[in-house]
Design a protein around this motif. Sequence first.
Motif, PDB file in Angstrom:
ATOM      1  N   HIS A  29      -7.690   2.322  -7.024  1.00 32.76           N
ATOM      2  CA  HIS A  29      -7.215   1.586  -5.853  1.00 32.76           C
ATOM      3  C   HIS A  29      -5.991   0.720  -6.184  1.00 32.76           C
ATOM      4  O   HIS A  29      -5.305   0.247  -5.292  1.00 32.76           O
ATOM      5  CB  HIS A  29      -8.312   0.709  -5.252  1.00 32.76           C
ATOM      6  CG  HIS A  29      -8.948  -0.245  -6.224  1.00 32.76           C
ATOM      7  ND1 HIS A  29      -8.287  -1.334  -6.762  1.00 32.76           N
ATOM      8  CD2 HIS A  29     -10.187  -0.247  -6.776  1.00 32.76           C
ATOM      9  CE1 HIS A  29      -9.102  -1.976  -7.587  1.00 32.76           C
ATOM     10  NE2 HIS A  29     -10.260  -1.335  -7.618  1.00 32.76           N
TER      11      HIS A  29
ATOM     12  N   TYR B  25      -0.991  -0.853  -4.374  1.00 31.36           N
ATOM     13  CA  TYR B  25      -2.335  -0.453  -3.972  1.00 31.36           C
ATOM     14  C   TYR B  25      -2.267   0.928  -3.326  1.00 31.36           C
ATOM     15  O   TYR B  25      -1.289   1.268  -2.667  1.00 31.36           O
ATOM     16  CB  TYR B  25      -2.912  -1.462  -2.974  1.00 31.36           C
ATOM     17  CG  TYR B  25      -2.985  -2.866  -3.521  1.00 31.36           C
ATOM     18  CD1 TYR B  25      -3.830  -3.168  -4.584  1.00 31.36           C
ATOM     19  CD2 TYR B  25      -2.207  -3.888  -2.989  1.00 31.36           C
ATOM     20  CE1 TYR B  25      -3.902  -4.458  -5.086  1.00 31.36           C
ATOM     21  CE2 TYR B  25      -2.278  -5.182  -3.487  1.00 31.36           C
ATOM     22  CZ  TYR B  25      -3.130  -5.457  -4.543  1.00 31.36           C
ATOM     23  OH  TYR B  25      -3.194  -6.735  -5.045  1.00 31.36           O
ATOM     24  N   THR B  26      -3.319   1.693  -3.496  1.00 30.12           N
ATOM     25  CA  THR B  26      -3.386   3.019  -2.892  1.00 30.12           C
ATOM     26  C   THR B  26      -3.905   2.894  -1.461  1.00 30.12           C
ATOM     27  O   THR B  26      -4.638   1.960  -1.139  1.00 30.12           O
ATOM     28  CB  THR B  26      -4.305   3.951  -3.701  1.00 30.12           C
ATOM     29  OG1 THR B  26      -5.638   3.432  -3.665  1.00 30.12           O
ATOM     30  CG2 THR B  26      -3.855   4.074  -5.145  1.00 30.12           C
ATOM     31  N   GLU B  27      -3.528   3.859  -0.610  1.00 28.82           N
ATOM     32  CA  GLU B  27      -4.043   3.884   0.761  1.00 28.82           C
ATOM     33  C   GLU B  27      -5.548   4.110   0.754  1.00 28.82           C
ATOM     34  O   GLU B  27      -6.283   3.556   1.557  1.00 28.82           O
ATOM     35  CB  GLU B  27      -3.397   5.028   1.549  1.00 28.82           C
ATOM     36  CG  GLU B  27      -2.062   4.709   2.109  1.00 28.82           C
ATOM     37  CD  GLU B  27      -1.527   5.850   2.968  1.00 28.82           C
ATOM     38  OE1 GLU B  27      -0.878   5.535   3.973  1.00 28.82           O
ATOM     39  OE2 GLU B  27      -1.731   7.031   2.655  1.00 28.82           O
TER      40      GLU B  27
ATOM     41  N   ILE C 234       0.877  -1.169   0.000  1.00 30.49           N
ATOM     42  CA  ILE C 234       0.000   0.000   0.000  1.00 30.49           C
ATOM     43  C   ILE C 234       0.912   1.217   0.000  1.00 30.49           C
ATOM     44  O   ILE C 234       1.765   1.368   0.869  1.00 30.49           O
ATOM     45  CB  ILE C 234      -0.948  -0.021   1.210  1.00 30.49           C
ATOM     46  CG1 ILE C 234      -1.878  -1.240   1.079  1.00 30.49           C
ATOM     47  CG2 ILE C 234      -1.735   1.279   1.286  1.00 30.49           C
ATOM     48  CD1 ILE C 234      -2.802  -1.453   2.239  1.00 30.49           C
TER      49      ILE C 234
ATOM     50  N   ARG D 232      -7.238  -5.951  -2.621  1.00 33.76           N
ATOM     51  CA  ARG D 232      -5.801  -5.841  -2.344  1.00 33.76           C
ATOM     52  C   ARG D 232      -5.191  -7.196  -2.000  1.00 33.76           C
ATOM     53  O   ARG D 232      -4.520  -7.375  -0.981  1.00 33.76           O
ATOM     54  CB  ARG D 232      -5.545  -4.842  -1.219  1.00 33.76           C
ATOM     55  CG  ARG D 232      -5.998  -3.461  -1.591  1.00 33.76           C
ATOM     56  CD  ARG D 232      -5.782  -2.492  -0.482  1.00 33.76           C
ATOM     57  NE  ARG D 232      -6.060  -1.144  -1.000  1.00 33.76           N
ATOM     58  CZ  ARG D 232      -6.428  -0.147  -0.258  1.00 33.76           C
ATOM     59  NH1 ARG D 232      -6.561  -0.301   1.029  1.00 33.76           N
ATOM     60  NH2 ARG D 232      -6.649   1.027  -0.795  1.00 33.76           N
TER      61      ARG D 232
END
Length: 163
Positions: free
Chosen positions: A107, A91-93, A22, A143
């Motif tokens: 995402h 992956y994005t936070e 992330i 995720r």
Amino acid sequence: MMDNAIEPGLIELIKRGGGFHIIPGTSPQELLTSLIGGIYLPPSVDRTVLLNAVLEREALMTTAVGSGIALPHPRNPLITDPAEQFVTLAYTEQGLNWEALDGKPVHTVMLIVSASAKMHLHTLSRINFFCQQESFRALLGKRAPAADILKAIEEIEQTWGNS
């Protein structure tokens, strides 16, 4: 010279590029800066040059392809050796506004670095195919860890040999 090269499969490219973390960032630019700042790069790739090339490409047109997925990449190849090509999956936070045509926040980011335009298009077409599979998009959306993503790719690629 490149035409005779065997193009690596998506699994190999992702294994080379790694990721599955992330990555912090509240905008595509921040996320890409964090991502490129923290990944392993082949010795021939300058981190600043790669970041600037990816941001320049993003400024031309969003690389968000919809369904929460973005495929950032430099506009022109920065490497010449096919063995140095890679895809980094991150992956994005939080969901990021990446100006996707479907309006959905991003995402999942797959950074693509290829050795030629032909190899880039080959990789992009494979990724786009996987991203059209609902089960694969679901893994990205939750995720999933590297092992699950690579297993899904392998299972889908095995069916290609049977068709």
